[in-house]
Design a protein around this motif. Structure first.
Motif, short mmCIF file in Angstrom:
data_model
loop_
_atom_site.label_atom_id
_atom_site.label_comp_id
_atom_site.label_asym_id
_atom_site.label_seq_id
_atom_site.Cartn_x
_atom_site.Cartn_y
_atom_site.Cartn_z
N LEU A 43 0.82 -1.21 0.00
CA LEU A 43 0.00 0.00 0.00
C LEU A 43 0.86 1.26 0.00
CD1 LEU A 43 -2.86 -1.02 2.43
CD2 LEU A 43 -2.98 -0.77 -0.06
N LEU A 44 1.95 1.27 0.75
CA LEU A 44 2.84 2.43 0.75
C LEU A 44 3.43 2.66 -0.63
CD1 LEU A 44 4.70 2.11 4.15
CD2 LEU A 44 3.17 3.94 3.45
N ILE A 45 3.91 1.60 -1.25
CA ILE A 45 4.48 1.74 -2.60
C ILE A 45 3.42 2.22 -3.58
CG2 ILE A 45 5.45 0.44 -4.54
CD1 ILE A 45 6.91 -1.29 -2.43
N TYR A 46 2.22 1.67 -3.48
CA TYR A 46 1.13 2.03 -4.39
C TYR A 46 0.76 3.51 -4.25
CZ TYR A 46 -3.48 2.01 -6.56
OH TYR A 46 -4.55 2.30 -7.35
N PHE A 47 0.59 3.97 -3.01
CA PHE A 47 0.18 5.35 -2.81
C PHE A 47 1.29 6.35 -3.08
CE2 PHE A 47 -3.29 3.43 -0.23
CZ PHE A 47 -4.33 3.89 -1.01
#
Length: 51
Positions: A43-47
């Motif tokens: 999720l961190l990489i995606y956002f």
């Protein structure tokens, strides 16, 4: 069989020189912790890429 490999991974990460058998509760928490870590990382990489 899967329980054995979870125990092996837990012993490897803990640095145990002898085989320690962990309870199913502890194994479940270990697996949930790994899955939570992977989900948060994804999720961190995606956002970060979205912004």
């Amino acid at each position: 069989m899967l329980e054995h490999w979870i125990n092996e991974l837990m012993n490897l990460l803990a640095g145990n020189s002898r085989y320690i058998r962990y309870s199913r509760n502890r194994q479940s928490l270990f697996i949930l912790g790994i899955l939570a870590f992977l989900l948060i990382t994804f999720l961190l990489i995606y956002f970060v890429e979205m912004s």
